[in-house]
Motif scaffolding. Structure first.
Motif, PDB file in Angstrom:
ATOM      1  N   GLU A 114       0.851  -1.179   0.000  1.00  0.00           N
ATOM      2  CA  GLU A 114       0.000   0.000   0.000  1.00  0.00           C
ATOM      3  C   GLU A 114       0.895   1.240   0.000  1.00  0.00           C
ATOM      4  OE1 GLU A 114      -3.212  -0.039  -0.197  1.00  0.00           O
ATOM      5  OE2 GLU A 114      -3.536  -2.207   0.052  1.00  0.00           O
ATOM      6  N   ARG A 115       0.485   2.281  -0.702  1.00  0.00           N
ATOM      7  CA  ARG A 115       1.311   3.484  -0.789  1.00  0.00           C
ATOM      8  C   ARG A 115       1.347   4.243   0.530  1.00  0.00           C
ATOM      9  NH1 ARG A 115      -0.215   6.080  -6.722  1.00  0.00           N
ATOM     10  NH2 ARG A 115       0.549   4.324  -7.981  1.00  0.00           N
ATOM     11  N   GLU A 116       0.193   4.357   1.186  1.00  0.00           N
ATOM     12  CA  GLU A 116       0.112   5.130   2.415  1.00  0.00           C
ATOM     13  C   GLU A 116       0.395   4.245   3.629  1.00  0.00           C
ATOM     14  OE1 GLU A 116      -0.266   8.377   2.667  1.00  0.00           O
ATOM     15  OE2 GLU A 116      -0.325   8.515   0.481  1.00  0.00           O
ATOM     16  N   PRO A 117       1.232   4.694   4.561  1.00  0.00           N
ATOM     17  CA  PRO A 117       1.476   3.894   5.776  1.00  0.00           C
ATOM     18  C   PRO A 117       0.256   3.905   6.688  1.00  0.00           C
ATOM     19  CG  PRO A 117       2.547   6.030   5.953  1.00  0.00           C
ATOM     20  CD  PRO A 117       2.004   5.951   4.552  1.00  0.00           C
ATOM     21  N   ILE A 118       0.162   2.904   7.513  1.00  0.00           N
ATOM     22  CA  ILE A 118      -0.877   2.852   8.535  1.00  0.00           C
ATOM     23  C   ILE A 118      -0.441   3.760   9.680  1.00  0.00           C
ATOM     24  CG2 ILE A 118      -2.084   1.370  10.196  1.00  0.00           C
ATOM     25  CD1 ILE A 118      -1.478  -0.990   8.318  1.00  0.00           C
ATOM     26  N   GLU A 119      -1.298   4.678  10.080  1.00  0.00           N
ATOM     27  CA  GLU A 119      -1.011   5.540  11.225  1.00  0.00           C
ATOM     28  C   GLU A 119      -2.006   5.223  12.327  1.00  0.00           C
ATOM     29  OE1 GLU A 119      -0.131   9.681  10.565  1.00  0.00           O
ATOM     30  OE2 GLU A 119       0.067   9.337   8.412  1.00  0.00           O
ATOM     31  N   ALA A 120      -1.495   4.920  13.519  1.00  0.00           N
ATOM     32  CA  ALA A 120      -2.370   4.532  14.627  1.00  0.00           C
ATOM     33  C   ALA A 120      -1.749   4.937  15.948  1.00  0.00           C
ATOM     34  CB  ALA A 120      -2.625   3.033  14.609  1.00  0.00           C
ATOM     35  N   SER A 121      -2.606   5.105  16.957  1.00  0.00           N
ATOM     36  CA  SER A 121      -2.149   5.463  18.294  1.00  0.00           C
ATOM     37  C   SER A 121      -2.797   4.549  19.321  1.00  0.00           C
ATOM     38  CB  SER A 121      -2.508   6.918  18.602  1.00  0.00           C
ATOM     39  OG  SER A 121      -2.133   7.261  19.922  1.00  0.00           O
ATOM     40  N   ALA A 122      -2.056   4.210  20.352  1.00  0.00           N
ATOM     41  CA  ALA A 122      -2.610   3.400  21.440  1.00  0.00           C
ATOM     42  C   ALA A 122      -3.704   4.196  22.148  1.00  0.00           C
ATOM     43  CB  ALA A 122      -1.513   3.015  22.429  1.00  0.00           C
ATOM     44  N   ALA A 123      -4.692   3.481  22.701  1.00  0.00           N
ATOM     45  CA  ALA A 123      -5.846   4.144  23.324  1.00  0.00           C
ATOM     46  C   ALA A 123      -5.549   4.645  24.731  1.00  0.00           C
ATOM     47  CB  ALA A 123      -7.037   3.187  23.350  1.00  0.00           C
ATOM     48  N   ALA A 124      -4.879   3.822  25.546  1.00  0.00           N
ATOM     49  CA  ALA A 124      -4.611   4.200  26.939  1.00  0.00           C
ATOM     50  C   ALA A 124      -3.390   3.441  27.432  1.00  0.00           C
ATOM     51  CB  ALA A 124      -5.819   3.884  27.829  1.00  0.00           C
ATOM     52  N   PRO A 125      -2.545   4.092  28.241  1.00  0.00           N
ATOM     53  CA  PRO A 125      -1.324   3.433  28.705  1.00  0.00           C
ATOM     54  C   PRO A 125      -1.575   2.393  29.799  1.00  0.00           C
ATOM     55  CG  PRO A 125      -1.500   5.600  29.676  1.00  0.00           C
ATOM     56  CD  PRO A 125      -2.624   5.482  28.704  1.00  0.00           C
ATOM     57  N   ALA A 126      -0.750   1.374  29.811  1.00  0.00           N
ATOM     58  CA  ALA A 126      -0.712   0.449  30.939  1.00  0.00           C
ATOM     59  C   ALA A 126       0.203   1.074  31.990  1.00  0.00           C
ATOM     60  CB  ALA A 126      -0.176  -0.909  30.505  1.00  0.00           C
ATOM     61  N   VAL A 127      -0.177   0.946  33.273  1.00  0.00           N
ATOM     62  CA  VAL A 127       0.579   1.602  34.336  1.00  0.00           C
ATOM     63  C   VAL A 127       0.802   0.655  35.507  1.00  0.00           C
ATOM     64  CG1 VAL A 127      -0.304   3.886  33.721  1.00  0.00           C
ATOM     65  CG2 VAL A 127      -1.508   2.516  35.420  1.00  0.00           C
ATOM     66  N   LEU A 128       1.782   0.995  36.326  1.00  0.00           N
ATOM     67  CA  LEU A 128       2.099   0.248  37.539  1.00  0.00           C
ATOM     68  C   LEU A 128       1.751   1.128  38.735  1.00  0.00           C
ATOM     69  CD1 LEU A 128       3.367  -2.490  38.374  1.00  0.00           C
ATOM     70  CD2 LEU A 128       5.578  -1.311  38.467  1.00  0.00           C
ATOM     71  N   PRO A 129       0.835   0.708  39.602  1.00  0.00           N
ATOM     72  CA  PRO A 129       0.431   1.543  40.750  1.00  0.00           C
ATOM     73  C   PRO A 129       1.587   1.819  41.706  1.00  0.00           C
ATOM     74  CG  PRO A 129      -1.124  -0.261  40.380  1.00  0.00           C
ATOM     75  CD  PRO A 129       0.079  -0.551  39.525  1.00  0.00           C
ATOM     76  N   GLU A 130       1.488   2.922  42.434  1.00  0.00           N
ATOM     77  CA  GLU A 130       2.518   3.285  43.407  1.00  0.00           C
ATOM     78  C   GLU A 130       2.673   2.230  44.488  1.00  0.00           C
ATOM     79  OE1 GLU A 130       1.803   7.113  45.029  1.00  0.00           O
ATOM     80  OE2 GLU A 130       1.823   8.148  43.102  1.00  0.00           O
ATOM     81  N   SER A 131       1.594   1.506  44.774  1.00  0.00           N
ATOM     82  CA  SER A 131       1.630   0.485  45.830  1.00  0.00           C
ATOM     83  C   SER A 131       2.547  -0.675  45.484  1.00  0.00           C
ATOM     84  CB  SER A 131       0.217  -0.050  46.095  1.00  0.00           C
ATOM     85  OG  SER A 131      -0.346  -0.603  44.906  1.00  0.00           O
ATOM     86  N   SER A 132       3.012  -0.750  44.243  1.00  0.00           N
ATOM     87  CA  SER A 132       3.887  -1.854  43.823  1.00  0.00           C
ATOM     88  C   SER A 132       5.292  -1.710  44.374  1.00  0.00           C
ATOM     89  CB  SER A 132       3.948  -1.916  42.298  1.00  0.00           C
ATOM     90  OG  SER A 132       4.564  -0.739  41.787  1.00  0.00           O
ATOM     91  N   GLY A 133       5.632  -0.531  44.892  1.00  0.00           N
ATOM     92  CA  GLY A 133       6.985  -0.306  45.399  1.00  0.00           C
ATOM     93  C   GLY A 133       7.931   0.266  44.357  1.00  0.00           C
ATOM     94  N   TYR A 134       7.420   0.571  43.180  1.00  0.00           N
ATOM     95  CA  TYR A 134       8.218   1.178  42.110  1.00  0.00           C
ATOM     96  C   TYR A 134       7.809   2.636  41.944  1.00  0.00           C
ATOM     97  CZ  TYR A 134       9.968  -3.343  40.340  1.00  0.00           C
ATOM     98  OH  TYR A 134      10.587  -4.565  40.196  1.00  0.00           O
ATOM     99  N   SER A 135       8.754   3.483  41.547  1.00  0.00           N
ATOM    100  CA  SER A 135       8.451   4.884  41.288  1.00  0.00           C
ATOM    101  C   SER A 135       8.681   5.188  39.808  1.00  0.00           C
ATOM    102  CB  SER A 135       9.336   5.796  42.146  1.00  0.00           C
ATOM    103  OG  SER A 135      10.708   5.529  41.909  1.00  0.00           O
TER     104      SER A 135
END
Length: 199
Positions: free
Chosen positions: A26-47
């Motif tokens: 295809e001539r045109e590239p596919i352009e896309a964006s993720a909907a929402a980030p995956a995150v690690l809660p503060e309670s996990s002990g990581y900052s």
């Protein structure tokens, strides 16, 4: 008179050739964006040490097998959410959330564009570290990420002058694909099960 579909025409043309064939790109590239980030809660002990989005450009290749071998290639421009965390002991934990892009319509084929990138580039992105090489990934049991049980793979890399063990898991999450990569010494638990998605 019934006109052939584009796909039917392509397959018909390819069938006249011997061996493998490449579908027209295809001539045109596919352009896309993720909907929402995956995150690690503060309670996990990581900052949090980094949270942003990155745009990656790659080419996704899909091979079809049957009477005729066909290959389809699509250029993809994807916006990926990145979250990088560090524990008090210095272990790094990175989450990459990429859009799962449809690279072929019929039959429908959906791919994670991060899988088309070099392993060292993905690890560098996930851990916000300068990584030049990554050993071969090996399956080492399973993990649960975002409620889905998936394969746990391990490898090693050299970062900041020292060798580090890597642990990786990947899952589909709705219209996105989430990759989690962490550094951890033997015996350490990696909090993949604590990962959530932003509302």
């Amino acid at each position: 008179m019934t006109l052939p579909t584009r796909r039917g025409f392509v397959v018909g043309c390819a069938a006249t050739l011997a061996g493998c064939s490449v579908l027209p790109e295809e001539r045109e590239p596919i352009e896309a964006s993720a909907a929402a980030p995956a995150v690690l809660p503060e309670s996990s002990g990581y900052s949090v040490v980094a949270e942003d989005s990155r745009t990656i450009e790659t080419t996704v290749t899909v091979d079809f097998s049957g009477d005729v071998q066909l290959t389809s290639r699509r250029d993809v421009i994807a916006t990926v959410f990145r979250r990088v965390y560090e524990s008090t002991g210095g272990a790094l934990f990175g989450l990459l959330t990429a859009p799962a892009v449809r690279v072929v319509d019929q039959p429908e084929v959906v791919r994670d564009p991060l899988r088309a990138l070099d392993d060292a580039r993905v690890v560098s992105l996930a851990l916000d570290a300068d990584v030049n090489d990554v050993s071969e990934w090996h399956e080492r049991g399973s993990e649960t990420l975002l409620g889905t049980e998936t394969t746990r793979t391990t490898a090693t890399t050299t970062a900041d002058g020292s060798e580090r063990k890597l642990v990786r898991v990947r899952v589909r999450a709705g219209e996105d694909a989430v990759t989690g990569i962490a550094t951890a010494p033997d015996g350490d638990e990696v909090p993949f099960g604590a990962v959530t998605r932003d509302a």
